[in-house]
Design an enzyme around this catalytic site. Structure first.
Site, PDB file in Angstrom:
ATOM      1  N   CYS A 187     -33.165  -6.761  13.246  1.00  0.00           N
ATOM      2  CA  CYS A 187     -32.654  -6.930  11.886  1.00  0.00           C
ATOM      3  C   CYS A 187     -31.606  -5.854  11.657  1.00  0.00           C
ATOM      4  CB  CYS A 187     -33.781  -6.861  10.862  1.00  0.00           C
ATOM      5  SG  CYS A 187     -34.726  -5.325  10.901  1.00  0.00           S
ATOM      6  N   THR A 188     -31.115  -5.740  10.436  1.00  0.00           N
ATOM      7  CA  THR A 188     -29.987  -4.842  10.175  1.00  0.00           C
ATOM      8  C   THR A 188     -30.298  -3.394  10.540  1.00  0.00           C
ATOM      9  OG1 THR A 188     -29.335  -6.298   8.350  1.00  0.00           O
ATOM     10  CG2 THR A 188     -28.316  -4.113   8.445  1.00  0.00           C
TER      11      THR A 188
END
Length: 297
Positions: A187-188
């Site tokens: 994810c980010t």
């Protein structure tokens, strides 16, 4: 007079907090005193935030926040802002610091989330891929629209519009073929994988990893010379960042289907859809509207 550059700080920490409301008041007062804006979520299980402001103010915020014993070893991720990157400051207490809708499944101690996936540094991600080849599955823990402009090569992108959709997706049977294969969640900045990896293990996935520091840390390490392709969606006024000038353009304009990696907010104030426009369509369109709002006009 030297102008302090706009800077954005991304961070999270899973750790037991006895009084989340007291932390909220302290964090709000601190941010207001430094002129910072952004979004901070606090729960009994920790803190999750993104704040922006002048570099010197961001440095002061980091120094003071680290003085709190439970936050002394937060992994801070820095990036250059463009100024006024957030419209306001929001500091809230919630049941989850990242909302999967399954707070009863998450147990947190002083070391972080209990029973999550194995953390992999960027070079360890490459080592696992070299060892297992195509058996390794990259599993995107972000909302599906974010992958339109960037993702890991051959990654699986679940059909999710919001984070709670992941529980439904995991229980749909679509990914049962991965339950005995190595799966790397990403994810980010790493926080969603902390929770998603637990949810996956609870549902029978046996070999689950999570990318330590998320795409941000991987991109800092390998730029566009690794397994990541395209641009990274971010939750501030920039809406996307590239790791180098060599970033691939994966996105397609929602109007003409031409290449573009730039997201825009729909002009309809009540619409929360992010859309991709190329520069030609920005220059020639009377407004930036998502397909649904365009159909209503």
């Amino acid at each position: 007079m030297q102008i302090s550059a706009p800077t954005i700080l991304l961070f999270y920490k899973f750790t037991p907090l006895v009084d989340p409301n007291a932390i909220r008041l302290w964090q709000r007062t601190l941010c207001e005193s430094l002129g910072l804006k952004g979004r901070i979520i606090i729960s009994k299980d920790g803190i999750n935030g993104t704040v922006g402001g002048e570099l010197e103010a961001i440095k002061s915020y980091r120094r003071i926040t680290r003085e709190y014993p439970s936050f002394h070893d937060i992994d801070w991720k820095w990036s250059d802002g463009i100024g006024e990157d957030f419209p306001r400051l929001a500091v809230r207490v919630r049941d989850e610091i990242v909302t999967f809708g399954a707070p009863e499944e998450i147990v947190v101690d002083e070391s972080g989330v209990v029973g999550g996936g194995i953390h992999l540094k960027p070079h360890e991600v490459h080592a696992l891929v070299e060892q297992h080849g195509d058996d390794v599955a990259f599993f995107d823990a972000r909302n599906a629209f974010e992958a339109r402009i960037g993702k890991f090569r051959n990654a699986i992108v679940p059909d999710t519009r919001t984070t709670p959709d992941f529980v439904r997706e995991l229980e749909s049977g679509k990914y049962d073929h991965l339950k005995n294969k190595p799966v790397i969640t990403y994810c980010t900045g790493g926080i969603r994988c902390e929770v998603l990896s637990v949810l996956m293990k609870n549902r029978g996935f046996t070999e689950v990893y999570q990318m330590d520091g998320g795409v941000v840390r991987y991109g800092e390490t390998y730029k566009d010379d690794g397994l990541w392709e395209g641009s990274l969606y971010v939750f501030d006024r920039r809406l996307m960042v590239d790791f180098s000038k060599d970033a691939k353009v994966l996105g397609l304009c929602d109007t003409c289907a031409g290449p573009s990696n730039q997201f825009y907010n729909c002009d309809v104030s009540t619409c929360r859809v992010r859309i991709i426009f190329c520069q030609d369509c920005v220059d020639t369109s009377e407004g930036i509207l998502c397909p649904e709002c365009r159909a209503d006009t």
